[in-house]
Motif scaffolding. Structure first.
Motif, PDB file in Angstrom:
ATOM      1  N   ALA A  75       0.752  -1.305   0.060  1.00  0.00           N
ATOM      2  CA  ALA A  75       0.038  -0.033  -0.200  1.00  0.00           C
ATOM      3  C   ALA A  75       0.983   1.210  -0.028  1.00  0.00           C
ATOM      4  CB  ALA A  75      -0.874   0.112   1.259  1.00  0.00           C
ATOM      5  N   GLY A  76       0.712   2.214  -0.930  1.00  0.00           N
ATOM      6  CA  GLY A  76       1.089   3.639  -0.896  1.00  0.00           C
ATOM      7  C   GLY A  76       2.451   3.600  -1.950  1.00  0.00           C
ATOM      8  N   GLN A  77       2.596   2.488  -2.819  1.00  0.00           N
ATOM      9  CA  GLN A  77       3.334   2.435  -3.923  1.00  0.00           C
ATOM     10  C   GLN A  77       2.455   2.692  -5.212  1.00  0.00           C
ATOM     11  OE1 GLN A  77       6.040   2.514  -2.494  1.00  0.00           O
ATOM     12  NE2 GLN A  77       5.259   1.915  -0.494  1.00  0.00           N
ATOM     13  N   ILE A  78       3.164   3.207  -6.197  1.00  0.00           N
ATOM     14  CA  ILE A  78       2.743   3.285  -7.360  1.00  0.00           C
ATOM     15  C   ILE A  78       3.331   2.338  -8.528  1.00  0.00           C
ATOM     16  CG2 ILE A  78       2.047   5.682  -6.986  1.00  0.00           C
ATOM     17  CD1 ILE A  78       4.560   6.388  -8.945  1.00  0.00           C
ATOM     18  N   VAL A  79       2.578   1.935  -9.319  1.00  0.00           N
ATOM     19  CA  VAL A  79       2.793   1.166 -10.389  1.00  0.00           C
ATOM     20  C   VAL A  79       2.276   1.727 -12.064  1.00  0.00           C
ATOM     21  CG1 VAL A  79       3.496  -0.940  -9.441  1.00  0.00           C
ATOM     22  CG2 VAL A  79       1.217  -0.649 -10.189  1.00  0.00           C
ATOM     23  N   GLY A  80       2.816   1.685 -12.922  1.00  0.00           N
ATOM     24  CA  GLY A  80       2.423   1.998 -14.313  1.00  0.00           C
ATOM     25  C   GLY A  80       2.944   3.206 -14.716  1.00  0.00           C
ATOM     26  N   GLU A  81       4.044   3.696 -14.003  1.00  0.00           N
ATOM     27  CA  GLU A  81       4.365   5.310 -14.120  1.00  0.00           C
ATOM     28  C   GLU A  81       5.506   5.449 -15.312  1.00  0.00           C
ATOM     29  OE1 GLU A  81       5.659   3.172 -11.818  1.00  0.00           O
ATOM     30  OE2 GLU A  81       7.470   3.655 -11.002  1.00  0.00           O
ATOM     31  N   MET A  82       6.093   4.162 -15.652  1.00  0.00           N
ATOM     32  CA  MET A  82       7.086   4.219 -16.687  1.00  0.00           C
ATOM     33  C   MET A  82       6.336   4.561 -17.927  1.00  0.00           C
ATOM     34  SD  MET A  82       9.977   1.520 -15.829  1.00  0.00           S
ATOM     35  CE  MET A  82      10.762   1.425 -17.556  1.00  0.00           C
ATOM     36  N   SER A  83       5.226   3.950 -18.296  1.00  0.00           N
ATOM     37  CA  SER A  83       4.622   4.041 -19.586  1.00  0.00           C
ATOM     38  C   SER A  83       3.897   5.355 -19.724  1.00  0.00           C
ATOM     39  CB  SER A  83       3.485   3.012 -19.876  1.00  0.00           C
ATOM     40  OG  SER A  83       2.514   3.031 -18.715  1.00  0.00           O
ATOM     41  N   LEU A  84       3.799   6.177 -18.486  1.00  0.00           N
ATOM     42  CA  LEU A  84       3.176   7.454 -18.315  1.00  0.00           C
ATOM     43  C   LEU A  84       4.221   8.299 -18.933  1.00  0.00           C
ATOM     44  CD1 LEU A  84       0.967   9.066 -15.754  1.00  0.00           C
ATOM     45  CD2 LEU A  84       3.106  10.232 -16.506  1.00  0.00           C
ATOM     46  N   VAL A  85       5.456   8.247 -18.326  1.00  0.00           N
ATOM     47  CA  VAL A  85       6.351   8.928 -18.784  1.00  0.00           C
ATOM     48  C   VAL A  85       6.785   8.703 -20.128  1.00  0.00           C
ATOM     49  CG1 VAL A  85       8.855   9.464 -18.257  1.00  0.00           C
ATOM     50  CG2 VAL A  85       7.586   9.079 -16.379  1.00  0.00           C
ATOM     51  N   ASP A  86       7.161   7.537 -20.577  1.00  0.00           N
ATOM     52  CA  ASP A  86       7.925   7.288 -22.037  1.00  0.00           C
ATOM     53  C   ASP A  86       6.681   6.916 -22.996  1.00  0.00           C
ATOM     54  OD1 ASP A  86       7.488   4.877 -21.629  1.00  0.00           O
ATOM     55  OD2 ASP A  86       9.501   4.464 -20.886  1.00  0.00           O
ATOM     56  N   ARG A  87       5.531   6.815 -22.620  1.00  0.00           N
ATOM     57  CA  ARG A  87       4.438   6.171 -23.617  1.00  0.00           C
ATOM     58  C   ARG A  87       4.942   4.868 -24.224  1.00  0.00           C
ATOM     59  NH1 ARG A  87      -0.658   8.813 -23.579  1.00  0.00           N
ATOM     60  NH2 ARG A  87      -0.086  10.786 -22.448  1.00  0.00           N
TER      61      ARG A  87
END
Lengths: 144, 68
Positions: A75-87
């Motif tokens: 809990a409190g962690q994020i996932v999926g941020e890489m494809s947000l940054v680099d598409r």
């Protein structure tokens, strides 16, 4: 725990005011996954960022067609941020180990919020870089 | 609201380790429950300096009980 309390416990949103957190909360949608369900699959196009509210997910990468679990995120962690940054496509598969609740943020809505409110955008992007850095440090230490 | 963001690795185990948030400083001897696994913290140290409300810790653990 209400959504603003949850967001306060997520490093990605550290430093945001209560009003800013309200704006982030407005684009969050809660989703539940049963144990074993897949949140994101390696190689597929992703358009969502996940904030783990409850439960635990495992992150798996394929190495020479053999899946290897590289990290568990609570809990409190994020996932999926890489494809947000680099598409780019998803860099890993994310699976719920136990029944898990996440807040889902659509990339386009998130980017739009960051562009409309550049104060939020600056803090969130800075925090995202710090989160990626922490994950890299974790991976380095886990491979020693 | 201080939060301790903890990177943990598990010694002598196939378990991958992970990242969790705690509401207190993790200490050696403390037992963490991660899913169905109970881990004992062997060592914990500050990985990078604290920033905002967040403290960044790395912990080395060993498995003491695994129910699955």
């Amino acid at each position: 725990m209400d959504i603003n309390q949850l967001l306060q416990s997520v490093e990605l949103f550290d430093g945001l005011s209560g009003k800013d957190l309200d704006e982030v909360a407005a684009i969050c949608k809660q989703r539940k996954y049963n144990a074993g369900e897949i949140l994101a699959k390696e190689g597929e196009v992703g358009s969502e960022l996940f904030v783990v509210s409850e439960g635990l997910v495992e992150v798996t990468v394929e190495e020479f067609t053999v899946p290897r679990v590289v990290v568990n995120l609570g809990a409190g962690q994020i996932v999926g941020e890489m494809s947000l940054v680099d598409r780019g496509p998803r860099s890993a598969t994310v699976r719920a180990i136990h029944d898990t609740v996440v807040q889902v943020i659509q990339h386009d809505e998130f980017k739009d919020l960051c562009e409309r409110n550049t104060g939020i955008g600056y803090l969130v992007m800075s925090n995202m870089a710090a989160d990626l850095s922490f994950k890299l440090r974790h991976r380095n230490l886990s491979e020693e | 609201m201080a939060i301790w963001k903890v990177s943990y690795v598990v010694k002598s185990s196939e378990l991958p380790g992970g990242i969790i948030n705690l509401d207190h400083t993790p200490e050696p001897g403390e037992i963490l429950q991660i899913g169905d696994t109970h881990l004992e913290i062997l060592e914990a140290f500050e990985l990078i300096p604290a920033r905002g409300d967040f403290h960044y810790i790395h912990a080395t653990c060993k498995v003491i009980e695994q129910t699955e």
